[in-house]
Design an enzyme around this catalytic site. Sequence first.
Site, mmCIF file in Angstrom:
data_model
loop_
_atom_site.group_PDB
_atom_site.id
_atom_site.type_symbol
_atom_site.label_atom_id
_atom_site.label_comp_id
_atom_site.label_asym_id
_atom_site.label_seq_id
_atom_site.Cartn_x
_atom_site.Cartn_y
_atom_site.Cartn_z
ATOM 1 N N HIS A 94 0.942 -1.193 0.158
ATOM 2 C CA HIS A 94 -0.035 0.095 -0.020
ATOM 3 C C HIS A 94 0.928 1.173 -0.024
ATOM 4 C CE1 HIS A 94 -3.047 3.100 1.179
ATOM 5 N NE2 HIS A 94 -3.933 2.171 0.889
ATOM 6 N N GLU A 166 -3.985 2.293 -6.962
ATOM 7 C CA GLU A 166 -4.208 3.501 -6.344
ATOM 8 C C GLU A 166 -3.272 4.856 -6.348
ATOM 9 O OE1 GLU A 166 -6.568 2.061 -2.488
ATOM 10 O OE2 GLU A 166 -4.400 1.731 -1.854
HETATM 11 P P1 13P Z 1 -9.765 6.193 0.561
HETATM 12 O O1 13P Z 1 -10.858 5.565 -0.109
HETATM 13 O O2 13P Z 1 -9.959 6.838 1.910
HETATM 14 O O3 13P Z 1 -9.124 7.404 -0.434
HETATM 15 O O4 13P Z 1 -8.619 5.536 0.642
HETATM 16 C C1 13P Z 1 -8.063 4.698 -0.560
HETATM 17 C C2 13P Z 1 -7.131 3.744 -0.020
HETATM 18 O O5 13P Z 1 -6.056 3.936 0.281
HETATM 19 C C3 13P Z 1 -7.496 2.001 0.173
HETATM 20 O O6 13P Z 1 -6.521 1.186 0.392
#
Ligand code: 13P
Length: 256
Positions: A94, A166
């Site tokens: 992550h 992400e």
């Molecule tokens: P948010 O949905 O709070 O932007 O976070 C995304 C995330 O990092 C999920 O792993």
Amino acid sequence: MSKTYIVGNWKMNLNVGESSLYLHKLLKRLKIARGVEVVIAPTTLALQPLSLQIDRKRLKLAAQNCYYQDFGAYTGETSISSLKGIADYVIIGHSERRNIFKETDKDIRNKVAAALRNNITPILCIGETESEKTFGETEDVLRDQLLGGLSEVSTEDLKKVIIAYEPVWAISSTKGARLASPDDVAASVKIIKDQLKALYGKAADDMPLLYGGSVNPSNAGAYLMIPGINGLLIGGASLIADHFIDIIDVARRVIK
Ligand code: 13P
């Protein structure tokens, strides 16, 4: 039909009692949805008690991190082998682990390999930062993160891995981040798919790809409809059971 994954990453929120109450609420409302795999990732401490409470026909558990060694002098770490029978998935790499805890591609590659060795599905996160995007480095960053994270993964094992895209600049819009447009995401999906194809050929076609970054009940449908996106990784909105259930309902409608 490939599955649609709806994964809630609670990050460092909800203590054990709050997690259990949340799960109770979720189980009361959650029906079995054909084609939708619902997963929650509570804190490490809450995983074991929730694993006793969960109904795995409707919901699965993910760890938010792990260490790749099975045991030893690694103070404060949780081995992936100790998660066996408790977590079905593990989030690896992550951006918060990469950026705050300085995890390297080598760490991430070892964790992906350890997850596969222990039959726990890795959800490998990749994504560029704001400045990498500004400097036109998105393609290089995504390629390097894929190469780094997957270098121990054989073609045979590829189907056991999930990728989550992400963009770091789109995480936590409630705290000021920008929302990624479906076009932004589609452009990165193409980069990722092309790279996976170059690495694995046809085997890459079936690899699930999730989107994460400020997903909420209002925008979930638009992200799920992007070709090549097979699910969502949700942070903030997954902390509110009603919002998470609304997103699951959106997924159900989208795949109908
Ligand atoms: P948010 O949905 O709070 O932007 O976070 C995304 C995330 O990092 C999920 O792993």
